[in-house]
Design a protein around this motif. Structure first.
Motif, PDB file in Angstrom:
ATOM      1  N   ALA A  12       0.834  -1.203   0.000  1.00 54.77           N
ATOM      2  CA  ALA A  12       0.000   0.000   0.000  1.00 54.77           C
ATOM      3  C   ALA A  12       0.867   1.250   0.000  1.00 54.77           C
ATOM      4  CB  ALA A  12      -0.943  -0.003   1.203  1.00 54.77           C
ATOM      5  N   ASP A  13       1.900   1.254   0.825  1.00 57.01           N
ATOM      6  CA  ASP A  13       2.818   2.393   0.864  1.00 57.01           C
ATOM      7  C   ASP A  13       3.463   2.613  -0.500  1.00 57.01           C
ATOM      8  OD1 ASP A  13       2.236   2.726   3.546  1.00 57.01           O
ATOM      9  OD2 ASP A  13       4.092   1.783   4.249  1.00 57.01           O
ATOM     10  N   TRP A  14       3.886   1.531  -1.142  1.00 56.77           N
ATOM     11  CA  TRP A  14       4.526   1.609  -2.449  1.00 56.77           C
ATOM     12  C   TRP A  14       3.586   2.244  -3.477  1.00 56.77           C
ATOM     13  CZ3 TRP A  14       9.148   1.234  -4.600  1.00 56.77           C
ATOM     14  CH2 TRP A  14       9.245   1.041  -5.973  1.00 56.77           C
ATOM     15  N   GLU A  15       2.300   1.922  -3.399  1.00 55.19           N
ATOM     16  CA  GLU A  15       1.302   2.447  -4.339  1.00 55.19           C
ATOM     17  C   GLU A  15       0.788   3.825  -3.920  1.00 55.19           C
ATOM     18  OE1 GLU A  15       0.219   1.157  -7.219  1.00 55.19           O
ATOM     19  OE2 GLU A  15       1.505  -0.600  -7.058  1.00 55.19           O
ATOM     20  N   GLY A  16       1.248   4.309  -2.756  1.00 49.95           N
ATOM     21  CA  GLY A  16       0.777   5.606  -2.270  1.00 49.95           C
ATOM     22  C   GLY A  16      -0.648   5.561  -1.759  1.00 49.95           C
ATOM     23  N   MET A  17      -1.048   4.405  -1.261  1.00 49.64           N
ATOM     24  CA  MET A  17      -2.405   4.224  -0.751  1.00 49.64           C
ATOM     25  C   MET A  17      -2.343   3.728   0.692  1.00 49.64           C
ATOM     26  SD  MET A  17      -4.408   2.696  -4.044  1.00 49.64           S
ATOM     27  CE  MET A  17      -5.973   2.854  -3.196  1.00 49.64           C
ATOM     28  N   ALA A  18      -3.504   3.536   1.255  1.00 57.51           N
ATOM     29  CA  ALA A  18      -3.605   3.001   2.609  1.00 57.51           C
ATOM     30  C   ALA A  18      -4.215   1.604   2.544  1.00 57.51           C
ATOM     31  CB  ALA A  18      -4.485   3.905   3.469  1.00 57.51           C
ATOM     32  N   CYS A  19      -3.918   0.795   3.542  1.00 64.33           N
ATOM     33  CA  CYS A  19      -4.588  -0.508   3.623  1.00 64.33           C
ATOM     34  C   CYS A  19      -6.084  -0.262   3.724  1.00 64.33           C
ATOM     35  CB  CYS A  19      -4.073  -1.290   4.826  1.00 64.33           C
ATOM     36  SG  CYS A  19      -2.377  -1.855   4.617  1.00 64.33           S
ATOM     37  N   ASN A  20      -6.853  -1.122   3.060  1.00 63.14           N
ATOM     38  CA  ASN A  20      -8.272  -0.813   2.921  1.00 63.14           C
ATOM     39  C   ASN A  20      -9.197  -2.014   3.012  1.00 63.14           C
ATOM     40  OD1 ASN A  20      -7.589  -2.008   0.522  1.00 63.14           O
ATOM     41  ND2 ASN A  20      -7.978  -0.219  -0.741  1.00 63.14           N
ATOM     42  N   GLY A  21      -8.757  -3.110   3.583  1.00 67.58           N
ATOM     43  CA  GLY A  21      -9.679  -4.231   3.684  1.00 67.58           C
ATOM     44  C   GLY A  21      -9.007  -5.511   4.116  1.00 67.58           C
ATOM     45  N   PHE A  22      -9.717  -6.600   3.853  1.00 68.16           N
ATOM     46  CA  PHE A  22      -9.288  -7.934   4.248  1.00 68.16           C
ATOM     47  C   PHE A  22      -9.365  -8.840   3.029  1.00 68.16           C
ATOM     48  CE2 PHE A  22     -11.107  -5.774   7.841  1.00 68.16           C
ATOM     49  CZ  PHE A  22     -10.188  -5.990   8.843  1.00 68.16           C
ATOM     50  N   GLN A  23      -8.223  -9.299   2.568  1.00 59.23           N
ATOM     51  CA  GLN A  23      -8.194 -10.187   1.415  1.00 59.23           C
ATOM     52  C   GLN A  23      -8.371 -11.630   1.845  1.00 59.23           C
ATOM     53  OE1 GLN A  23      -4.363  -9.490  -0.349  1.00 59.23           O
ATOM     54  NE2 GLN A  23      -5.149  -7.864  -1.663  1.00 59.23           N
ATOM     55  N   PHE A  24      -8.794 -12.446   0.880  1.00 57.88           N
ATOM     56  CA  PHE A  24      -8.842 -13.884   1.104  1.00 57.88           C
ATOM     57  C   PHE A  24      -8.394 -14.581  -0.172  1.00 57.88           C
ATOM     58  CE2 PHE A  24     -13.034 -12.357   0.008  1.00 57.88           C
ATOM     59  CZ  PHE A  24     -13.450 -13.199  -1.021  1.00 57.88           C
ATOM     60  N   ASP A  25      -7.778 -15.732  -0.006  1.00 57.90           N
ATOM     61  CA  ASP A  25      -7.307 -16.517  -1.144  1.00 57.90           C
ATOM     62  C   ASP A  25      -8.380 -17.514  -1.538  1.00 57.90           C
ATOM     63  OD1 ASP A  25      -4.818 -15.266  -1.190  1.00 57.90           O
ATOM     64  OD2 ASP A  25      -4.009 -16.651   0.314  1.00 57.90           O
ATOM     65  N   GLY A  26      -8.764 -17.469  -2.793  1.00 56.70           N
ATOM     66  CA  GLY A  26      -9.767 -18.406  -3.279  1.00 56.70           C
ATOM     67  C   GLY A  26     -11.166 -18.029  -2.834  1.00 56.70           C
ATOM     68  N   ALA A  27     -12.116 -18.449  -3.599  1.00 56.30           N
ATOM     69  CA  ALA A  27     -13.520 -18.178  -3.267  1.00 56.30           C
ATOM     70  C   ALA A  27     -14.127 -19.402  -2.604  1.00 56.30           C
ATOM     71  CB  ALA A  27     -14.294 -17.792  -4.533  1.00 56.30           C
ATOM     72  N   ASP A  28     -13.502 -19.829  -1.547  1.00 54.52           N
ATOM     73  CA  ASP A  28     -14.017 -20.985  -0.825  1.00 54.52           C
ATOM     74  C   ASP A  28     -14.374 -20.579   0.609  1.00 54.52           C
ATOM     75  OD1 ASP A  28     -11.551 -20.700   0.415  1.00 54.52           O
ATOM     76  OD2 ASP A  28     -10.721 -22.557  -0.385  1.00 54.52           O
ATOM     77  N   PHE A  29     -15.014 -21.456   1.302  1.00 57.04           N
ATOM     78  CA  PHE A  29     -15.483 -21.173   2.654  1.00 57.04           C
ATOM     79  C   PHE A  29     -14.342 -20.776   3.580  1.00 57.04           C
ATOM     80  CE2 PHE A  29     -16.076 -22.644   7.001  1.00 57.04           C
ATOM     81  CZ  PHE A  29     -17.171 -21.886   7.370  1.00 57.04           C
ATOM     82  N   GLU A  30     -13.254 -21.531   3.537  1.00 56.53           N
ATOM     83  CA  GLU A  30     -12.150 -21.299   4.469  1.00 56.53           C
ATOM     84  C   GLU A  30     -11.529 -19.916   4.267  1.00 56.53           C
ATOM     85  OE1 GLU A  30     -12.477 -24.136   2.674  1.00 56.53           O
ATOM     86  OE2 GLU A  30     -12.962 -25.526   4.295  1.00 56.53           O
ATOM     87  N   GLY A  31     -11.303 -19.544   3.021  1.00 54.03           N
ATOM     88  CA  GLY A  31     -10.703 -18.246   2.744  1.00 54.03           C
ATOM     89  C   GLY A  31     -11.590 -17.094   3.174  1.00 54.03           C
ATOM     90  N   MET A  32     -12.868 -17.194   2.844  1.00 54.08           N
ATOM     91  CA  MET A  32     -13.792 -16.127   3.229  1.00 54.08           C
ATOM     92  C   MET A  32     -13.993 -16.087   4.736  1.00 54.08           C
ATOM     93  SD  MET A  32     -16.554 -16.201   0.134  1.00 54.08           S
ATOM     94  CE  MET A  32     -17.418 -14.783   0.759  1.00 54.08           C
ATOM     95  N   ASP A  33     -14.047 -17.254   5.359  1.00 54.11           N
ATOM     96  CA  ASP A  33     -14.202 -17.322   6.808  1.00 54.11           C
ATOM     97  C   ASP A  33     -13.020 -16.668   7.512  1.00 54.11           C
ATOM     98  OD1 ASP A  33     -15.686 -18.347   9.167  1.00 54.11           O
ATOM     99  OD2 ASP A  33     -13.927 -19.645   9.406  1.00 54.11           O
ATOM    100  N   TYR A  34     -11.823 -16.912   7.004  1.00 48.13           N
ATOM    101  CA  TYR A  34     -10.611 -16.318   7.576  1.00 48.13           C
ATOM    102  C   TYR A  34     -10.680 -14.789   7.503  1.00 48.13           C
ATOM    103  CZ  TYR A  34      -5.644 -15.124   8.031  1.00 48.13           C
ATOM    104  OH  TYR A  34      -4.455 -14.567   8.415  1.00 48.13           O
ATOM    105  N   ALA A  35     -11.032 -14.259   6.337  1.00 54.30           N
ATOM    106  CA  ALA A  35     -11.114 -12.806   6.168  1.00 54.30           C
ATOM    107  C   ALA A  35     -12.209 -12.209   7.041  1.00 54.30           C
ATOM    108  CB  ALA A  35     -11.348 -12.458   4.700  1.00 54.30           C
ATOM    109  N   LEU A  36     -13.363 -12.835   7.070  1.00 52.60           N
ATOM    110  CA  LEU A  36     -14.466 -12.321   7.893  1.00 52.60           C
ATOM    111  C   LEU A  36     -14.125 -12.364   9.377  1.00 52.60           C
ATOM    112  CD1 LEU A  36     -17.546 -13.772   6.006  1.00 52.60           C
ATOM    113  CD2 LEU A  36     -16.915 -11.372   6.236  1.00 52.60           C
ATOM    114  N   ASN A  37     -13.481 -13.427   9.809  1.00 49.47           N
ATOM    115  CA  ASN A  37     -13.099 -13.516  11.219  1.00 49.47           C
ATOM    116  C   ASN A  37     -12.098 -12.431  11.589  1.00 49.47           C
ATOM    117  OD1 ASN A  37     -14.753 -15.600  12.098  1.00 49.47           O
ATOM    118  ND2 ASN A  37     -13.299 -17.175  11.455  1.00 49.47           N
ATOM    119  N   ARG A  38     -11.165 -12.118  10.690  1.00 53.07           N
ATOM    120  CA  ARG A  38     -10.214 -11.042  10.968  1.00 53.07           C
ATOM    121  C   ARG A  38     -10.930  -9.697  11.038  1.00 53.07           C
ATOM    122  NH1 ARG A  38      -6.115 -10.226   7.279  1.00 53.07           N
ATOM    123  NH2 ARG A  38      -7.354 -11.144   5.633  1.00 53.07           N
ATOM    124  N   ALA A  39     -11.913  -9.487  10.175  1.00 53.51           N
ATOM    125  CA  ALA A  39     -12.676  -8.231  10.214  1.00 53.51           C
ATOM    126  C   ALA A  39     -13.482  -8.134  11.510  1.00 53.51           C
ATOM    127  CB  ALA A  39     -13.602  -8.145   9.002  1.00 53.51           C
TER     128      ALA A  39
END
Length: 80
Positions: A12-39
């Motif tokens: 984000a710093d390199w692009e001149g932006m700020a962190c803005n969310g929670f990414q997840f790898d793959g469109a599966d339950f585990e990835g989305m669950d991980y991102a949602l739990n972090r949020a």
């Protein structure tokens, strides 16, 4: 582009932006669950930080205006 609040500060710093969310790898339950739990964890453990993240996201330009202009510039350069 989503820059993950836990993993992408340098990108984000390199692009001149700020962190803005929670990414997840793959469109599966585990990835989305991980991102949602972090949020959810951030909401409960660092509510002020979560509110700041909301403000950051709302202040960013998510329209197609800039990408469209970039594409037009590339198109015109290719036509020369």
């Amino acid at each position: 582009t989503v820059f993950d609040v836990d993993h992408d500060q340098a990108k984000a710093d390199w692009e001149g932006m700020a962190c803005n969310g929670f990414q997840f790898d793959g469109a599966d339950f585990e990835g989305m669950d991980y991102a949602l739990n972090r949020a959810i964890d951030m909401w409960y453990d660092n509510n002020a930080g979560f509110r700041e993240l909301q403000k950051t996201c709302c202040s960013q330009d998510w329209s197609w205006n800039r990408p469209a202009l970039d594409y037009l510039e590339l198109y015109h350069a290719a036509m020369k």
